[in-house]
Design an enzyme around this catalytic site. Structure first.
Site, PDB file in Angstrom:
ATOM      1  CG  HIS A   5      40.723  15.420 -15.265  1.00 52.55           C
ATOM      2  ND1 HIS A   5      42.020  15.913 -14.900  1.00 52.55           N
ATOM      3  CD2 HIS A   5      40.119  14.653 -14.324  1.00 52.55           C
ATOM      4  CE1 HIS A   5      41.923  15.628 -13.619  1.00 52.55           C
ATOM      5  NE2 HIS A   5      40.973  14.937 -13.285  1.00 52.55           N
ATOM      6  CE  LYS A  36      42.113  12.108 -11.003  1.00 50.88           C
ATOM      7  NZ  LYS A  36      41.614  13.502 -10.272  1.00 50.88           N
ATOM      8  CE  LYS A  77      16.319 -11.645 -17.064  1.00 51.63           C
ATOM      9  NZ  LYS A  77      15.464 -11.944 -16.306  1.00 51.63           N
ATOM     10  CG  ASP A  80      15.064 -15.178 -14.416  1.00 55.87           C
ATOM     11  OD1 ASP A  80      15.190 -14.883 -13.299  1.00 55.87           O
ATOM     12  OD2 ASP A  80      15.295 -14.555 -15.353  1.00 55.87           O
TER      13      ASP A  80
END
Ligand code: NAP
Length: 493
Positions: free
Chosen positions: A113, A138, A284, A320
């Protein structure tokens, strides 16, 4: 495999978590560092599924503060009492080797980790974990941007080519998609939060949501991945609507949240995994330069809210615009009509463009006049000149238009008592509010009192999402289901 982390903090609470999560878990992880004075025999007996014993020390991000010898004794005791797996840190060194020498009982998960995502060297981390004889390896790290899921992709690709069972997780809100997509990316398992309990790590999703909403345990390498790209994403409604529609129409597809800070990096490293995405604030406009093509509507508006993959190419469009105009035209056809649009941001731009394209003339008013004038100028460059003009709300009497559109954020929660225009302008008009939360805004309430016909922004939301779903899947969505989900979400605030 969905591994539910049981976090307590008491044996009683841990037993409740096991009972409540039982039908969603394939395995349970007992976080023995988080449960105080755990009654291990009872806990392991209660888990009807195989058990992983973990006692994470503070030096690896856990809460166990005692001596290392004691920690190893706790894990050995868990193994004796029936835990099928123990999780040990790569840094545990000799202690981990002690378990590995025991053979196959318990099986060992060796984990690493990282405490930061800075300078992650996946080949290095992978090589160190791969060199162990652990059954499962892991790797986890805290993500500060969705593009860092690239490290999960890289790690799991290496593990797949070496035929290693591996788990890789980008922690935190920015890495959540890595938890949903574990099977798609080749992971052996993912960790889930217990129902009604503390998550063991940041970004963990309750197992009920992983299974119920995302169908994470059913995804495969062939599953098509969609999602929403923006920042912040908060409570994305798209995740609930698109996943429900995909499930209903038996699509092998999933829709995730991708909160993005660095769009260029996201498009380079993660977009190749996507079959399409919704795009929201603030990308956008910015996304256009990363696409292979954009259709004429998206180019005309200068903004994309939907991206679809066609082979190797990414194509942008804008739903939209049609979403809003289809909603308005259910009440009044706009050809030959005069529309007042209040606002000059992204929504105003899309609605203005599509209104003129469908034969209306448009007046644009905005708090910041300069921005409104700029929008008028930009629309003129698309040869829409004769039909788009600037207006100041204060100069209007109401005789200048038949349809009024609010494309500002005025009236949105929490400022629900505000309206962007005086009531006198509303008499006997058609009034559409792009704001959808709340679904009936102050503007719409005033409009009803003034004898106007009203259209909620909710209709635009449903229309644009339905068009997106069709573009993603080629299927017609179940509108009633969409409406039910959106209504539940909007009223639950
Ligand atoms: P945007 O690009 O940020 O534009 C915001 C607009 O609101 C600007 O014109 C801004 O005026 C105006 N504004 C903000 N606060 C104001 C205030 N206190 N008084 C007057 N004007 C104010 O946002 P957008 O993407 O266009 O979105 C606008 C609204 O449409 C939002 O409520 C959004 O939720 C909604 N929307 C709905 C849908 C749907 O599917 N229903 C889709 C897209 C957007 P200035 O230029 O003066 O700052």
């Amino acid at each position: 495999m969905i591994i539910v982390s049981v976090t307590g903090p008491t044996t009683r609470r841990a037993l409740d978590q096991i009972a409540e999560s039982s039908r969603f878990a394939d395995l349970f992880e007992l976080r023995l560092d988080l449960i105080s004075h755990p009654d291990m025999a009872r806990l392991i007996r209660a888990t009807t599924k195989p058990c992983v014993a973990t006692c994470r020390p503070v030096w690896e991000g856990g809460e166990f503060r005692g001596p290392e010898r004691k920690r190893i004794e706790i894990l050995k005791e868990a193994a004796v009492k029936g835990a099928r797996y123990v999780d040990l840190e790569l840094e545990a060194g000799a202690a981990a080797d002690e378990f590995l020498r025991l053979g196959n009982r318990p099986k060992v998960i060796i984990s690493r980790h990282l405490s930061s995502c800075r300078g992650i060297n996946v080949p290095h981390v992978y090589a160190a974990l791969h060199a162990t004889r652990a059954e499962i390896i892991k790797f986890a790290f805290p993500a500060t941007d969705s593009y860092q899921i690239r490290h999960v992709i890289d790690f799991l690709e290496r593990a797949r080519s070496d035929r290693r069972k591996a788990i890789a997780i980008a922690m935190g809100e920015y890495g959540q998609a890595s938890r949903v997509l574990y099977r798609k990316l080749g992971g052996w398992a993912t960790y889930a939060a217990p129902e009604n309990g503390r998550a063991a790590a940041s970004g963990q999703i309750p197992a009920s949501e992983l299974k119920g909403l995302y169908r994470a345990d059913r995804l495969t390498g062939r599953t098509r991945v969609f999602g929403v790209v923006g920042n912040p994403l908060g409570q994305s409604k798209g995740v609930y609507i698109h996943n429900a529609l995909m499930k209903l129409s038996s699509q092998d597809a999933v829709y995730c949240k991708f909160p993005v800070c660095n769009l260029a990096a996201f498009m380079r490293y993660v977009a190749p995994v996507l079959s399409g995405c919704s795009v929201t604030i603030p990308y956008k406009e910015k996304i256009l330069k990363y696409l292979d093509e954009a259709d004429s509507i998206a180019r005309g508006i200068g903004a994309v809210n939907t991206v679809v993959r066609r082979g190797r190419r990414l194509k942008g469009t804008n739903t939209d615009a049609a979403g809003a105009l289809d909603a308005i035209e259910r009440v009044m056809k706009v050809r030959g009509k005069r529309i007042l649009i209040v606002g000059a941001g992204g929504a105003a731009r899309a609605i203005a463009y599509e209104s003129v394209r469908r034969g209306a003339s448009v007046l644009i008013a905005n708090r910041t006049a300069l921005r409104a004038r700029k929008l008028v100028r930009e629309l003129h460059t698309h040869a829409l000149d004769s039909n788009v003009r600037y207006a100041a709300v204060g100069d209007l009497t109401g005789n200048e238009f038949e349809i009024l559109v609010n494309a500002t954020s005025v009236g949105m929660i929490p400022h629900v008592h505000l309206s962007p225009v005086p009531k006198v302008l509303l008499t006997e008009k058609v009034v559409f509010d792009a704001v959808y939360n709340p679904p009936v805004t102050q503007l719409l309430k005033d409009a009803v009192r003034a004898g106007a016909q009203i259209i909620s922004g909710k209709e635009m939301y449903l229309n644009q999402a339905a068009l997106q779903f069709e573009l993603y899947t080629g299927k017609v969505p179940d509108r009633r289901l969409m409406r039910r989900i959106l209504t539940r979400m909007l009223t639950s605030h």
